[in-house]
Design an enzyme around this catalytic site. Structure first.
Site, PDB file in Angstrom:
ATOM      1  N   HIS D  54       0.874  -1.171   0.000  1.00  0.00           N
ATOM      2  CA  HIS D  54       0.000   0.000   0.000  1.00  0.00           C
ATOM      3  C   HIS D  54       0.911   1.221   0.000  1.00  0.00           C
ATOM      4  O   HIS D  54       1.987   1.188   0.608  1.00  0.00           O
ATOM      5  CB  HIS D  54      -0.853   0.069   1.269  1.00  0.00           C
ATOM      6  N   ASP D  57       2.479   1.869   3.248  1.00  0.00           N
ATOM      7  CA  ASP D  57       3.444   0.893   3.780  1.00  0.00           C
ATOM      8  C   ASP D  57       4.856   1.374   3.500  1.00  0.00           C
ATOM      9  O   ASP D  57       5.788   1.101   4.255  1.00  0.00           O
ATOM     10  CB  ASP D  57       3.298  -0.480   3.101  1.00  0.00           C
ATOM     11  N   MET D  88       2.673  -5.810  -7.708  1.00  0.00           N
ATOM     12  CA  MET D  88       1.355  -5.271  -7.379  1.00  0.00           C
ATOM     13  C   MET D  88       1.497  -4.128  -6.396  1.00  0.00           C
ATOM     14  O   MET D  88       2.390  -4.122  -5.559  1.00  0.00           O
ATOM     15  CB  MET D  88       0.496  -6.380  -6.765  1.00  0.00           C
ATOM     16  N   GLU D 181     -10.828  -6.675  -4.683  1.00  0.00           N
ATOM     17  CA  GLU D 181     -10.742  -7.653  -3.593  1.00  0.00           C
ATOM     18  C   GLU D 181     -11.918  -7.475  -2.648  1.00  0.00           C
ATOM     19  O   GLU D 181     -12.124  -6.416  -2.074  1.00  0.00           O
ATOM     20  CB  GLU D 181      -9.421  -7.449  -2.834  1.00  0.00           C
ATOM     21  N   LYS D 183     -14.533  -8.618   0.668  1.00  0.00           N
ATOM     22  CA  LYS D 183     -14.510  -9.122   2.053  1.00  0.00           C
ATOM     23  C   LYS D 183     -15.898  -8.892   2.621  1.00  0.00           C
ATOM     24  O   LYS D 183     -16.496  -7.842   2.367  1.00  0.00           O
ATOM     25  CB  LYS D 183     -13.458  -8.341   2.864  1.00  0.00           C
ATOM     26  N   GLU D 217      -9.294 -13.398  -1.957  1.00  0.00           N
ATOM     27  CA  GLU D 217      -8.459 -13.725  -0.789  1.00  0.00           C
ATOM     28  C   GLU D 217      -9.077 -14.918  -0.082  1.00  0.00           C
ATOM     29  O   GLU D 217     -10.261 -14.897   0.266  1.00  0.00           O
ATOM     30  CB  GLU D 217      -8.348 -12.538   0.165  1.00  0.00           C
ATOM     31  N   HIS D 220     -10.942 -14.194   3.188  1.00  0.00           N
ATOM     32  CA  HIS D 220     -12.168 -13.400   3.084  1.00  0.00           C
ATOM     33  C   HIS D 220     -13.347 -14.255   2.648  1.00  0.00           C
ATOM     34  O   HIS D 220     -14.455 -14.086   3.141  1.00  0.00           O
ATOM     35  CB  HIS D 220     -11.945 -12.228   2.127  1.00  0.00           C
ATOM     36  N   ASP D 245      -4.739 -13.622  -3.269  1.00  0.00           N
ATOM     37  CA  ASP D 245      -4.183 -13.458  -1.921  1.00  0.00           C
ATOM     38  C   ASP D 245      -4.317 -14.774  -1.177  1.00  0.00           C
ATOM     39  O   ASP D 245      -5.434 -15.218  -0.855  1.00  0.00           O
ATOM     40  CB  ASP D 245      -4.938 -12.369  -1.158  1.00  0.00           C
ATOM     41  N   ASP D 255     -11.025 -11.874  10.943  1.00  0.00           N
ATOM     42  CA  ASP D 255     -10.045 -12.056   9.863  1.00  0.00           C
ATOM     43  C   ASP D 255      -8.702 -12.466  10.466  1.00  0.00           C
ATOM     44  O   ASP D 255      -8.064 -11.687  11.159  1.00  0.00           O
ATOM     45  CB  ASP D 255      -9.921 -10.710   9.139  1.00  0.00           C
ATOM     46  N   ASP D 257      -5.897 -14.120   8.762  1.00  0.00           N
ATOM     47  CA  ASP D 257      -4.675 -13.982   7.951  1.00  0.00           C
ATOM     48  C   ASP D 257      -3.585 -14.945   8.408  1.00  0.00           C
ATOM     49  O   ASP D 257      -2.428 -14.551   8.629  1.00  0.00           O
ATOM     50  CB  ASP D 257      -4.168 -12.529   8.010  1.00  0.00           C
ATOM     51  N   ASP D 287      -0.983 -12.944   1.651  1.00  0.00           N
ATOM     52  CA  ASP D 287      -1.516 -11.824   2.429  1.00  0.00           C
ATOM     53  C   ASP D 287      -1.859 -12.344   3.807  1.00  0.00           C
ATOM     54  O   ASP D 287      -3.025 -12.583   4.134  1.00  0.00           O
ATOM     55  CB  ASP D 287      -2.734 -11.223   1.738  1.00  0.00           C
TER      56      ASP D 287
END
Lengths: 383, 383, 383, 383
Positions: D54, D57, D88, D181, D183, D217, D220, D245, D255, D257, D287
């Protein structure tokens, strides 16, 4: 790796599991009825230890006394011929419309009386065939309409019934232990005593709590998204794991009763490891059924698969204990954790309250759980 | 219909609830810190009865003794000035990294010792400010990696801690009762004692079981899809409803802590009715928080809404009791159900076993639950 | 508040809904068969607009041509006598064992051919009785064993079938639109096209996409925990809401098909409001059934309840639009949001990229959602 | 079995994944910030292909132009030195309070403008560093209060934004594809476009649909209990799998992950098999993040574990294709299914309608799925 089951593995199946005919809410039977005698013989050939039943799995609800006797005689002959046992029996208190709003918790005193009547007779039948454990699954004890029924009254009624039946068993000198089986929903909107823990909480309130334990079912706990390994651990810690129903289930959906460990490989590895490590020596009962797409051959494939995967996971539990890398990590992780808590004393409390702690130092301790978990995944995947 | 709360309604809020700053896993704080003194004053103005706290809601974890004393003095003044009470206190055993792998169930004996140290000091603080109930929520007592921790050992460690702290409370002559609060997951993958029933099962194994009860939270049970009305009923039947956390939640997702009854109107109507009917006279504690989209004004809107909806549902519970149509249906439904079970005797067992039952007749009894439930929906919708 | 339904409300029921006999995975039928003619007459008396059916709800799968003709004649007479319509029809591609592993997506070309055969004949029947919408629910199009079936192939086979049947309808000059109905699981472990959105994505890939829309079912989306109001909104925005199945469901469990809005009061208020606001003028079809505890009278109570609650919520949607407090808040909330985005131009992009934004100022804008939501709760509760 | 990753495996990680600092709703950071340059170097050493980010980030939201330039220069040097790519990039439209009620779907035209501003600048940054795919996750595009926002308007606003940004990319001659994406919830009560299928349905309505695909994902979809293998299959069949993802998740909870395939071994085996069989040649992006109990070393253990398990499952997919027993069963199962449907003609319809089918014979066809599934379990367990 031994993957062929033997009776010493104590694998059992319900007559209703291999006899499941594949009806579901949207479809009709796909398999013909399976004669209980045939079930016994085939399961014996496959290496099972025993077979369990609801009263009406063996004896139809409207059978005459003569029919009952003939059925029981034939069934017993099959058991004798094969060496198969009947470690557990239970009552069907859910199929007949009479139980549409509950059995022991029905509003109707006559229905409650009939449920006791039916259960005592089913206990007689079970004991006659050797059962040592008697399971209670209250599938209809629940509600869709919370206005209609008082959940406190339901608990009291259920307690009255279990107390009554404990006394009946004692009175008859039956060497039976009771095992209570929970489920959150289906067929009722919500079933009372929704989880195994609900029954663990209920048991100490009985007149004869030592006689009563639980029968956790993998799928039923997973329907609520609970960690069945933790659930069974609590039952074991309480000394109340009297029986267990092994199968599989995806969380948050209808009761699937899938072949053991066909979905939840990692969680059920830990469950098998727990059963083996804990000294649990009761039956490993598979309360599952073949996919509706199967014919009878598929039913035996299903039964073999349940036992096979249990044996694989049992072997992997042994590998886990013998795995140098895993054990080294576990030692590292558990270091500093040994030793029970000191018992309470005023002085110890004073000292503890006054002690200085370096939170940052404590927080920085390494906990290599990713590494450990990957070793478990590797072990499961046979790498 | 009285919709303005008064202290006699015993509505309480946590400092952490109205003080929630709206941080979430994907976003930063949106609201500034709320001074506990301001929280007390505003809640008093709105008609609340009291305010509860974790130790570090009031006193920062690194506060000096002087800072602690000043904070407590100011806080007490606010309580005195407003007449607000502190019915409950609890310990934060989850925010600091030191607890990243548990507090009472940590592998690290030093972390376990620190958790006792912190809890004793927090109990002192709570009692100093008047708390009568002490809540334990073991938010970090759980696991993501079941290989790393033994769930049986976790139960034993948790028991050691609670036994120790019960003795501490007795030793200090604190008039405290403990209330244990369950949650299935979040922040841990799986939290030990996943449901209120797990704690109800655990309590009888304590050294001092009478001192310990439960603090069910609506959202936590609903996360697992359980019927919270049934859950609380079991706690009440066991005499163990020592406190309750009211909020709301959609099942099967992250912990939402929504405004009371903002989603689950019908289930929480039955919960309010149960609390009011049962004689529960403890606090009605709202463990919820305003949406992250709100500013401080929205926080007070949220607090008012919790209390308002409780009062509406309480009034509707009264209407339910007074509703001729509902009561007539209930009488019809319950007819034939009165009278406890006869106690066991050999003769009664014999008679019951021999009795003939007309299943078809019993099954055909009318149970007008659709009609009853629609009356409840009408009542809730104010039609 | 008008709570008596009339045909202009366009309330419809499936023959299978009022005709549901209360069998479930653990219990037998509790209600006798309901003659379709009687269903039509009673529903007409209660104010319904029409009745829908699967082919075999009306004509048994093994009926002779003569039997079929007699049944259809009697049924049509009942329709004519009562003014009831048949706005929708569909095919039963799930009950018979032939469909145990799918219909249009079966591996077996003969099963796929039979599914087309059966559907064409069912379309003929539906059209003969006036149906304008033809629903496809692929209840058996799914898998428990992902090794056995290719989900990409399943999509292609389903597309082939729908394309074929669209052409058949055109060829026959049938004024039919197709509506595809999704469900995540049950009876299959996982059903292909698990959600309404899956079908919305599938439709543009058909040969005749304009002819095909969706039939969202409340319970099916809620089984997956989805917000059915959002789901239906996407269908409307896409111009694809061709039909709707109204009922109710608790998330994360078996398919309950509860009386409309008997559980999810707030979400279904928004759904009713959306239907009424959107100009949707199709049937309000109730795909639900009475509790298994009911007798036939209870079935009519159930049917009345579905329609009554819809009308109540429709009235409340009107109150929402007329509520000064709600509308004032909405105006405040929406202020500054009006006006579509400017269309793209290089210059606008440059300007936007160069513009300075005061994030703090934007973030501090008040969004009084707690207050608004409480007004909605008040409105729903009739306060 | 090759278990050491190489760049040709195209494994990528987000800066936010290895850089995750372990904060959660109940606890503070446990790990210090990870310098992006260090992340690149360590991931390169471990065999990764690339790193994604992102905007924030890499470049803090309040960085000056000079700071940005310095950060980008250092980062590019690390990429050049290691050969790592940036396949990406994406925009953080969720952390800052400005987005508390949405970005592209906010009521506030200024917030929507700011979201476009921020995204265009983030696209510039991504393209500058080599990104070929641009991901949109609308984490704040949703609602807790359905009264406050119109879900139809939300779709239109989101469409306007994506259309605008597609044109921006074309205008800038960026060789970018967009990947949307989905969710279902968290951080919002309900997020618009709750599932990948919602986006697949949305894409054909865009001005430039060829430029836009999806980024499913695993976690998700599993949050909603959906079968991610089926979900990704639909995306592939639609030609829309532009990115993926990979991680893991227990259904029906927050969530998580989790490390790839650390929980859902069987479902993710099928996903890996699908990706490998389908010719998907994009990045395998993880991810996910390390457990909060880990230190930095644990982060690299986590990263290695993701890649290792992917490679194991890829190898097992190869074994599946080469497994004589499995392939023989598949041939048996698929027999009779080959051959597409004949295209529609009036004559074919007539013939099909007239054809006689022997349902019993068709239903009795053997489908040995238990046996097949057990072979898959054996293969997965390495037996």
């Amino acid at each position: 790796m031994r993957l062929t089951p033997t009776p010493s593995d104590k694998f059992t199946f319900g007559l209703w599991t291999v006899g499941n005919r594949g009806r579901d809410p949207f479809g009709e039977f796909v398999r013909p009825p399976l004669d209980p005698v045939r079930a016994v013989r085939r399961l014996a050939e496959l290496g099972a230890y025993g077979v369990n039943f609801h009263d009406n799995d063996l004896v139809p609800i409207d059978a005459t006394a003569d029919e009952r006797d003939r059925i029981v005689r034939d069934f017993r002959q099959a058991l004798d011929a094969t060496g198969m046992t009947v470690p557990m029996a239970t009552t069907n208190l859910f199929t007949d419309p009479v139980f549409k709003d509950g059995a022991f918790t029905s509003h109707d005193a006559d229905v409650r009386a009939y449920a006791l009547h039916k259960t005592m007779r089913a206990m007689d039948l079970g004991v006659e065939l050797g059962a040592k454990t008697y399971v209670f699954w209250g599938g209809r004890e629940g509600a869709e309409v919370d206005a209609a029924k008082d959940p406190i009254e339901a608990i009291k009624r259920f307690r009255d019934a279990i107390n009554f039946l404990c006394k009946y068993a004692r009175d008859q000198k039956y060497a039976l232990r009771f095992a209570l089986e929970a489920k959150p929903n289906e067929p009722r909107g919500d079933i009372y005593f929704a989880t195994t823990a609900s029954y663990l909480a209920f048991i100490p309130t009985l007149d004869d709590p030592d006689m009563v334990g639980v029968n956790p079912e993998v799928a039923h706990e997973q329907m609520a998204g609970l960690n069945v390994y933790h659930v069974v651990a609590q039952a074991i810690e309480a000394g109340k794991l009297f029986h267990i129903d092994l199968n599989d289930q995806k969380p948050g959906r209808f009761d699937q009763d899938l072949r053991f460990a066909s979905e939840s490989i990692k969680p059920l590895f830990f469950l098998v490891k727990l059963l083996e490590d804990s000294g649990y020596d009761g039956p490993r009962h598979f309360d599952a059924h073949a996919y509706r797409t199967e014919d009878e051959q598929g039913v035996w494939d299903f039964a073999c698969g349940c036992m096979r995967t249990y044996l694989i996971l049992k072997e992997k539990a042994q590998q886990f204990r013998a795995h140098a890398g895993i054990q080294a990590l576990l030692s590292e992780i558990r270091e500093g954790g040994e030793g029970g808590e000191a018992p309470y004393s005023s002085q110890r409390a004073r000292e503890l309250k006054a002690r200085n702690f370096d939170r940052q130092a404590l927080a920085s301790r390494r906990l290599p759980y990713e590494r450990l978990d990957q070793m478990v995944v590797d072990l499961l995947l046979g790498v």
